[in-house]
Design a protein around this motif. Structure first.
Motif, PDB file in Angstrom:
ATOM      1  N   LEU A 135       0.823  -1.217   0.000  1.00  0.00           N
ATOM      2  CA  LEU A 135       0.000   0.000   0.000  1.00  0.00           C
ATOM      3  C   LEU A 135       0.856   1.266   0.000  1.00  0.00           C
ATOM      4  N   PHE A 136       2.165   1.107  -0.014  1.00  0.00           N
ATOM      5  CA  PHE A 136       3.078   2.213   0.253  1.00  0.00           C
ATOM      6  C   PHE A 136       2.900   3.398  -0.686  1.00  0.00           C
ATOM      7  N   ASP A 137       2.663   3.118  -1.967  1.00  0.00           N
ATOM      8  CA  ASP A 137       2.550   4.225  -2.922  1.00  0.00           C
ATOM      9  C   ASP A 137       1.224   4.970  -2.806  1.00  0.00           C
ATOM     10  N   GLN A 138       0.347   4.503  -1.912  1.00  0.00           N
ATOM     11  CA  GLN A 138      -0.918   5.200  -1.701  1.00  0.00           C
ATOM     12  C   GLN A 138      -0.817   6.315  -0.658  1.00  0.00           C
ATOM     13  N   PHE A 139       0.310   6.386   0.040  1.00  0.00           N
ATOM     14  CA  PHE A 139       0.477   7.413   1.082  1.00  0.00           C
ATOM     15  C   PHE A 139       0.925   8.741   0.466  1.00  0.00           C
ATOM     16  N   THR A 140       0.066   9.342  -0.325  1.00  0.00           N
ATOM     17  CA  THR A 140       0.434  10.562  -1.044  1.00  0.00           C
ATOM     18  C   THR A 140      -0.078  11.832  -0.377  1.00  0.00           C
ATOM     19  N   GLN A 191      10.297   4.315  10.088  1.00  0.00           N
ATOM     20  CA  GLN A 191      10.482   5.757  10.296  1.00  0.00           C
ATOM     21  C   GLN A 191      11.901   6.186   9.946  1.00  0.00           C
ATOM     22  N   ARG A 192      12.892   5.371  10.326  1.00  0.00           N
ATOM     23  CA  ARG A 192      14.276   5.723   9.994  1.00  0.00           C
ATOM     24  C   ARG A 192      14.473   5.795   8.483  1.00  0.00           C
ATOM     25  N   ARG A 193      13.872   4.879   7.752  1.00  0.00           N
ATOM     26  CA  ARG A 193      14.021   4.869   6.294  1.00  0.00           C
ATOM     27  C   ARG A 193      13.261   6.033   5.652  1.00  0.00           C
ATOM     28  N   LEU A 194      12.124   6.388   6.223  1.00  0.00           N
ATOM     29  CA  LEU A 194      11.413   7.582   5.749  1.00  0.00           C
ATOM     30  C   LEU A 194      12.274   8.827   5.961  1.00  0.00           C
ATOM     31  N   ASP A 195      12.898   8.911   7.136  1.00  0.00           N
ATOM     32  CA  ASP A 195      13.772  10.048   7.434  1.00  0.00           C
ATOM     33  C   ASP A 195      14.960  10.095   6.482  1.00  0.00           C
ATOM     34  N   PHE A 309      10.748   3.628  -1.608  1.00  0.00           N
ATOM     35  CA  PHE A 309      10.870   4.917  -0.942  1.00  0.00           C
ATOM     36  C   PHE A 309      11.138   6.035  -1.936  1.00  0.00           C
ATOM     37  N   GLU A 310      11.897   5.737  -2.973  1.00  0.00           N
ATOM     38  CA  GLU A 310      12.240   6.766  -3.965  1.00  0.00           C
ATOM     39  C   GLU A 310      11.004   7.295  -4.647  1.00  0.00           C
TER      40      GLU A 310
END
Length: 318
Positions: A135-140, A191-195, A309-310
């Motif tokens: 679902l990751f690409d839905q967090f826009t 969270q670390r990877r988002l940061d 993530f990119e």
């Protein structure tokens, strides 16, 4: 960071937001769904048992919420089901604002998921790891949240990479504690990877309900056919536990209040078992970045799910 006396009545309006709650048909998931939909959200009830899910949806609809309810099948013990759910969600919705990784199993006899994982580790951690990634690409949208339900039992957990599926040795409570530690290692590593990618419009937060009276406690005794243990659990729930409505407050707080990414939210009362939600400290093991990184890589290999993530960094919040 924490407001005294915070309850579900303090959840802000969520009009126009889409929320996914796993295990929404009972317990903590049901109570969180109730709060979200009464604040105007469109809630996707992700349930394994569609009949129970429909009963819950019908009951919630009868309370005349200001939001909307959508029921979709999700079996976290089957990666094929997880993929189908994510594909169906993407066909219907153009974004996801809040994902509550809530569903789980606790202290059951050893069994395996459809993909051959030990069930507690497979459902509680790997199923949610895969779901979040798919679902990751839905967090826009701006202010998106991934809230992952852990437990105070994570403090007793240890990740045994040499026997991750408990094939050589199995203890139901050790396996549960390991899965709940994995939930927090995942939440913090996310969270670390988002940061690291400079993604500021998504936050990953862990939480725990304290000791809440839900159906979860009965599944272990029921699976073993133990009426004595089931009766003992009923007594403990009646005398020590807080209600599922109160147990859902940390998840609601983590999902809707201005809580920093990488936080851990739980009840602040007696021994952190009950009370109003607050930001707390989790165990030293849950902060082990080396273990978290290794668990992430192993989880990718086991589920076949990798996080882009990119791409998400190129789609900032609106």
């Amino acid at each position: 960071m924490t407001r005294d006396g915070w309850t579900a009545a303090d959840v802000p309006r969520l009009d126009g937001q889409t929320v996914v709650v796993t295990g929404a048909n009972s317990g903590l998931g049901y109570q969180a769904t109730r709060a979200f939909v009464h604040r105007g959200a469109h809630v996707v009830m992700a349930c394994r048992d569609m009949e129970r899910g429909e009963d819950a949806r019908r009951e919630l609809t009868s309370s005349r919420p200001s939001g909307a309810l959508e029921l979709q099948k999700l079996d976290l013990a089957d990666l094929g089901s997880v993929r189908t759910f994510a594909e169906t969600f993407a066909d219907i919705h153009d974004r996801l604002d809040i994902l509550c990784n809530n569903a789980g199993v606790m202290a059951i006899p050893r069994s395996e998921t459809a993909d051959g994982f030990e069930t507690q580790f497979g459902v509680n951690h790997l199923g949610h790891f895969a779901l979040t990634g798919l679902l990751f690409d839905q967090f826009t949208g701006d202010g998106a949240r991934v809230v992952t339900q852990s437990s105070s039992m994570h403090e007793a957990g240890e990740i045994d990479f040499d026997d991750l599926q408990s094939e050589e040795s199995y203890d139901k409570w050790e396996a549960y504690a390991e899965s709940k530690l994995a939930n927090l290692l995942f939440a913090y590593e996310l969270q670390r990877r988002l940061d690291d990618e400079g993604i500021e419009h998504v936050r990953s937060i862990g939480c725990h309900p304290g000791y809440a009276a839900t159906n979860l406690q009965y599944r272990g005794p029921e699976a073993k056919g133990s009426t004595v243990r089931k009766a003992a659990m009923a007594v403990a729930n009646a005398t020590l536990a807080q209600s599922a409505e109160w147990g859902a407050l940390p998840m609601l707080y983590a999902a809707t209040e201005d809580v920093p990414g990488g936080s851990y939210v739980g009840p602040g009362g007696l021994m952190n078992m009950r009370g109003y939600p607050e930001v707390q400290e989790s165990s030293e093991r849950s902060d082990d970045e080396v273990t978290a990184g290794r668990l992430w890589r192993v989880s990718e290999e086991l589920t076949g799910v990798e996080y882009d993530f990119e791409a998400l960094a190129d789609a900032p919040g609106e």
